[in-house]
Motif scaffolding. Sequence first.
Motif, PDB file in Angstrom:
ATOM      1  N   LYS A   1      21.691 -33.729 -14.467  1.00 19.81           N
ATOM      2  CA  LYS A   1      22.162 -34.903 -15.218  1.00 19.81           C
ATOM      3  C   LYS A   1      22.840 -34.488 -16.520  1.00 19.81           C
ATOM      4  CE  LYS A   1      18.626 -38.038 -13.381  1.00 19.81           C
ATOM      5  NZ  LYS A   1      17.383 -38.804 -13.702  1.00 19.81           N
ATOM      6  N   VAL A   2      22.228 -33.549 -17.238  1.00 19.40           N
ATOM      7  CA  VAL A   2      22.792 -33.105 -18.518  1.00 19.40           C
ATOM      8  C   VAL A   2      24.175 -32.474 -18.314  1.00 19.40           C
ATOM      9  CG1 VAL A   2      22.544 -31.467 -20.427  1.00 19.40           C
ATOM     10  CG2 VAL A   2      20.566 -32.798 -19.662  1.00 19.40           C
ATOM     11  N   PHE A   3      24.283 -31.575 -17.329  1.00 22.62           N
ATOM     12  CA  PHE A   3      25.554 -30.876 -17.134  1.00 22.62           C
ATOM     13  C   PHE A   3      26.582 -31.700 -16.360  1.00 22.62           C
ATOM     14  CE2 PHE A   3      22.845 -27.258 -18.268  1.00 22.62           C
ATOM     15  CZ  PHE A   3      23.647 -26.710 -19.260  1.00 22.62           C
TER      16      PHE A   3
ATOM     17  N   GLU B   1      32.403 -26.436 -28.393  1.00 19.18           N
ATOM     18  CA  GLU B   1      30.946 -26.361 -28.553  1.00 19.18           C
ATOM     19  C   GLU B   1      30.220 -27.350 -27.641  1.00 19.18           C
ATOM     20  OE1 GLU B   1      32.447 -28.904 -32.105  1.00 19.18           O
ATOM     21  OE2 GLU B   1      33.043 -27.071 -31.069  1.00 19.18           O
ATOM     22  N   ASN B   2      30.898 -28.452 -27.268  1.00 22.72           N
ATOM     23  CA  ASN B   2      30.259 -29.433 -26.396  1.00 22.72           C
ATOM     24  C   ASN B   2      29.857 -28.818 -25.055  1.00 22.72           C
ATOM     25  OD1 ASN B   2      30.787 -31.226 -28.416  1.00 22.72           O
ATOM     26  ND2 ASN B   2      32.286 -32.432 -27.298  1.00 22.72           N
ATOM     27  N   ARG B   3      30.636 -27.870 -24.567  1.00 17.96           N
ATOM     28  CA  ARG B   3      30.309 -27.197 -23.314  1.00 17.96           C
ATOM     29  C   ARG B   3      29.494 -25.937 -23.532  1.00 17.96           C
ATOM     30  NH1 ARG B   3      34.861 -26.276 -18.925  1.00 17.96           N
ATOM     31  NH2 ARG B   3      34.315 -28.462 -18.636  1.00 17.96           N
ATOM     32  N   TRP B   4      29.912 -25.109 -24.489  1.00 18.63           N
ATOM     33  CA  TRP B   4      29.315 -23.781 -24.592  1.00 18.63           C
ATOM     34  C   TRP B   4      27.945 -23.762 -25.249  1.00 18.63           C
ATOM     35  CZ3 TRP B   4      30.592 -20.533 -21.261  1.00 18.63           C
ATOM     36  CH2 TRP B   4      31.898 -20.442 -20.785  1.00 18.63           C
ATOM     37  N   LEU B   5      27.660 -24.679 -26.152  1.00 20.69           N
ATOM     38  CA  LEU B   5      26.328 -24.671 -26.760  1.00 20.69           C
ATOM     39  C   LEU B   5      25.230 -24.990 -25.738  1.00 20.69           C
ATOM     40  CD1 LEU B   5      26.936 -26.202 -30.319  1.00 20.69           C
ATOM     41  CD2 LEU B   5      26.332 -23.836 -29.744  1.00 20.69           C
ATOM     42  N   PRO B   6      25.401 -25.992 -24.868  1.00 19.68           N
ATOM     43  CA  PRO B   6      24.382 -26.203 -23.832  1.00 19.68           C
ATOM     44  C   PRO B   6      24.258 -25.031 -22.867  1.00 19.68           C
ATOM     45  CG  PRO B   6      25.694 -28.187 -24.127  1.00 19.68           C
ATOM     46  CD  PRO B   6      26.383 -27.099 -24.898  1.00 19.68           C
ATOM     47  N   LEU B   7      25.380 -24.434 -22.480  1.00 21.94           N
ATOM     48  CA  LEU B   7      25.323 -23.297 -21.564  1.00 21.94           C
ATOM     49  C   LEU B   7      24.656 -22.085 -22.213  1.00 21.94           C
ATOM     50  CD1 LEU B   7      28.824 -23.539 -19.835  1.00 21.94           C
ATOM     51  CD2 LEU B   7      26.589 -23.895 -18.762  1.00 21.94           C
ATOM     52  N   LEU B   8      24.999 -21.831 -23.461  1.00 24.23           N
ATOM     53  CA  LEU B   8      24.364 -20.723 -24.177  1.00 24.23           C
ATOM     54  C   LEU B   8      22.865 -20.968 -24.332  1.00 24.23           C
ATOM     55  CD1 LEU B   8      26.998 -19.984 -26.971  1.00 24.23           C
ATOM     56  CD2 LEU B   8      26.241 -18.383 -25.203  1.00 24.23           C
ATOM     57  N   ALA B   9      22.494 -22.197 -24.625  1.00 22.28           N
ATOM     58  CA  ALA B   9      21.079 -22.516 -24.778  1.00 22.28           C
ATOM     59  C   ALA B   9      20.324 -22.272 -23.478  1.00 22.28           C
ATOM     60  CB  ALA B   9      20.914 -23.974 -25.214  1.00 22.28           C
ATOM     61  N   LEU B  10      20.955 -22.622 -22.350  1.00 20.25           N
ATOM     62  CA  LEU B  10      20.312 -22.468 -21.054  1.00 20.25           C
ATOM     63  C   LEU B  10      20.093 -21.009 -20.686  1.00 20.25           C
ATOM     64  CD1 LEU B  10      19.323 -24.028 -18.497  1.00 20.25           C
ATOM     65  CD2 LEU B  10      21.635 -23.697 -17.573  1.00 20.25           C
ATOM     66  N   TYR B  11      21.033 -20.149 -21.077  1.00 17.62           N
ATOM     67  CA  TYR B  11      20.976 -18.753 -20.643  1.00 17.62           C
ATOM     68  C   TYR B  11      20.626 -17.756 -21.745  1.00 17.62           C
ATOM     69  CZ  TYR B  11      22.701 -20.050 -16.053  1.00 17.62           C
ATOM     70  OH  TYR B  11      22.818 -20.587 -14.787  1.00 17.62           O
ATOM     71  N   THR B  12      20.331 -18.233 -22.948  1.00 21.87           N
ATOM     72  CA  THR B  12      19.867 -17.336 -24.008  1.00 21.87           C
ATOM     73  C   THR B  12      18.547 -17.789 -24.621  1.00 21.87           C
ATOM     74  OG1 THR B  12      20.957 -18.470 -25.867  1.00 21.87           O
ATOM     75  CG2 THR B  12      22.257 -16.820 -24.657  1.00 21.87           C
ATOM     76  N   GLY B  13      18.249 -19.088 -24.545  1.00 22.00           N
ATOM     77  CA  GLY B  13      17.045 -19.606 -25.180  1.00 22.00           C
ATOM     78  C   GLY B  13      17.151 -19.688 -26.691  1.00 22.00           C
ATOM     79  N   ALA B  14      18.338 -19.471 -27.233  1.00 18.77           N
ATOM     80  CA  ALA B  14      18.514 -19.465 -28.689  1.00 18.77           C
ATOM     81  C   ALA B  14      18.420 -20.872 -29.265  1.00 18.77           C
ATOM     82  CB  ALA B  14      19.863 -18.844 -29.050  1.00 18.77           C
ATOM     83  N   ARG B  15      18.052 -20.956 -30.531  1.00 19.67           N
ATOM     84  CA  ARG B  15      17.997 -22.229 -31.237  1.00 19.67           C
ATOM     85  C   ARG B  15      19.416 -22.730 -31.493  1.00 19.67           C
ATOM     86  NH1 ARG B  15      14.348 -18.626 -33.586  1.00 19.67           N
ATOM     87  NH2 ARG B  15      12.146 -19.228 -33.397  1.00 19.67           N
ATOM     88  N   LEU B  16      19.568 -24.038 -31.587  1.00 25.68           N
ATOM     89  CA  LEU B  16      20.886 -24.649 -31.732  1.00 25.68           C
ATOM     90  C   LEU B  16      21.642 -24.127 -32.949  1.00 25.68           C
ATOM     91  CD1 LEU B  16      23.060 -26.626 -30.942  1.00 25.68           C
ATOM     92  CD2 LEU B  16      21.727 -28.461 -32.020  1.00 25.68           C
ATOM     93  N   GLU B  17      21.018 -24.126 -34.113  1.00 23.79           N
ATOM     94  CA  GLU B  17      21.717 -23.698 -35.317  1.00 23.79           C
ATOM     95  C   GLU B  17      22.030 -22.204 -35.282  1.00 23.79           C
ATOM     96  OE1 GLU B  17      23.497 -24.350 -39.174  1.00 23.79           O
ATOM     97  OE2 GLU B  17      23.030 -25.595 -37.437  1.00 23.79           O
ATOM     98  N   GLU B  18      21.189 -21.410 -34.629  1.00 24.23           N
ATOM     99  CA  GLU B  18      21.473 -19.983 -34.472  1.00 24.23           C
ATOM    100  C   GLU B  18      22.810 -19.795 -33.755  1.00 24.23           C
ATOM    101  OE1 GLU B  18      17.030 -17.939 -34.047  1.00 24.23           O
ATOM    102  OE2 GLU B  18      18.084 -18.625 -32.249  1.00 24.23           O
ATOM    103  N   MET B  19      23.043 -20.598 -32.729  1.00 27.50           N
ATOM    104  CA  MET B  19      24.279 -20.483 -31.963  1.00 27.50           C
ATOM    105  C   MET B  19      25.459 -21.094 -32.706  1.00 27.50           C
ATOM    106  SD  MET B  19      22.888 -21.343 -28.124  1.00 27.50           S
ATOM    107  CE  MET B  19      22.187 -22.940 -28.602  1.00 27.50           C
ATOM    108  N   GLY B  20      25.223 -22.211 -33.354  1.00 32.06           N
ATOM    109  CA  GLY B  20      26.310 -22.906 -34.035  1.00 32.06           C
ATOM    110  C   GLY B  20      26.929 -22.125 -35.172  1.00 32.06           C
ATOM    111  N   GLN B  21      26.149 -21.270 -35.826  1.00 30.73           N
ATOM    112  CA  GLN B  21      26.662 -20.529 -36.970  1.00 30.73           C
ATOM    113  C   GLN B  21      27.165 -19.133 -36.600  1.00 30.73           C
ATOM    114  OE1 GLN B  21      23.469 -20.153 -39.835  1.00 30.73           O
ATOM    115  NE2 GLN B  21      22.082 -19.217 -38.355  1.00 30.73           N
TER     116      GLN B  21
END
Length: 217
Positions: A15-17, A29-49
């Motif tokens: 549903k999310v994807f 970022e709308n596409r890559w932040l969710p994908l990065l979160a799924l495959y890295t487990g990183a926190r949102l702000e860690e990825m955003g910056q």
Amino acid sequence: QEEKRTAFSTDDLRKVFSLELIRHPKNPENRWLPLLALYTGARLEEMGQLLLSDIRMDSGRVAIHLSEFDEDGTKSKRLKTVGSARVIPIHPKLVELGFNSYVAATRRSNSVRLFGEMATGAKGKLTAAFSKRINRQIRQVIPDKRKTFHSFRHTFKAACQRSMIPEDITETLMGHSSKKVGRSVYGDAMRTMTDLLFSAISKIDYPGLDLDHLRSE
């Protein structure tokens, strides 16, 4: 926050994807932040910056270097804890979906940050606006209030457990602090062992989840 959230199910992830925000993103970022979160487990702000200089080769593999400091030693980012500084090899699925190509194209644009269009918002966070935007969308398809963007971290951890990745390696990948006496020494050593971390992260899979519709050309 860790205790208030729960992992996404496979149906949740479908549903999310399938959200328009991710399928046809106005901003990368709308596409890559969710994908990065799924495959890295990183926190949102860690990825955003992330800076483009944080995406680099490590032992012959492309990896994300999470740190508060730039390559020249300038402190320009904030991490949650000391243990949050780490190296995360890029998962093969991210490469398949076009992440490395996105990074290369962004470098050619002379951008400094990986997601250069995001602006600093509430409490000095780059991802504040994105967080509100994506969580509104998630709530429309998943009414369970325990499931938000932060649920990606729980989903990643569950995938590590399912893949029988040792707990210390999982904690290293996720940047978790630990009270274990031996964790700090062993964990610090593992951060330099990109091959070991790549071998572990490559085991992560989400059976029943098809993301080919998000493949970048």
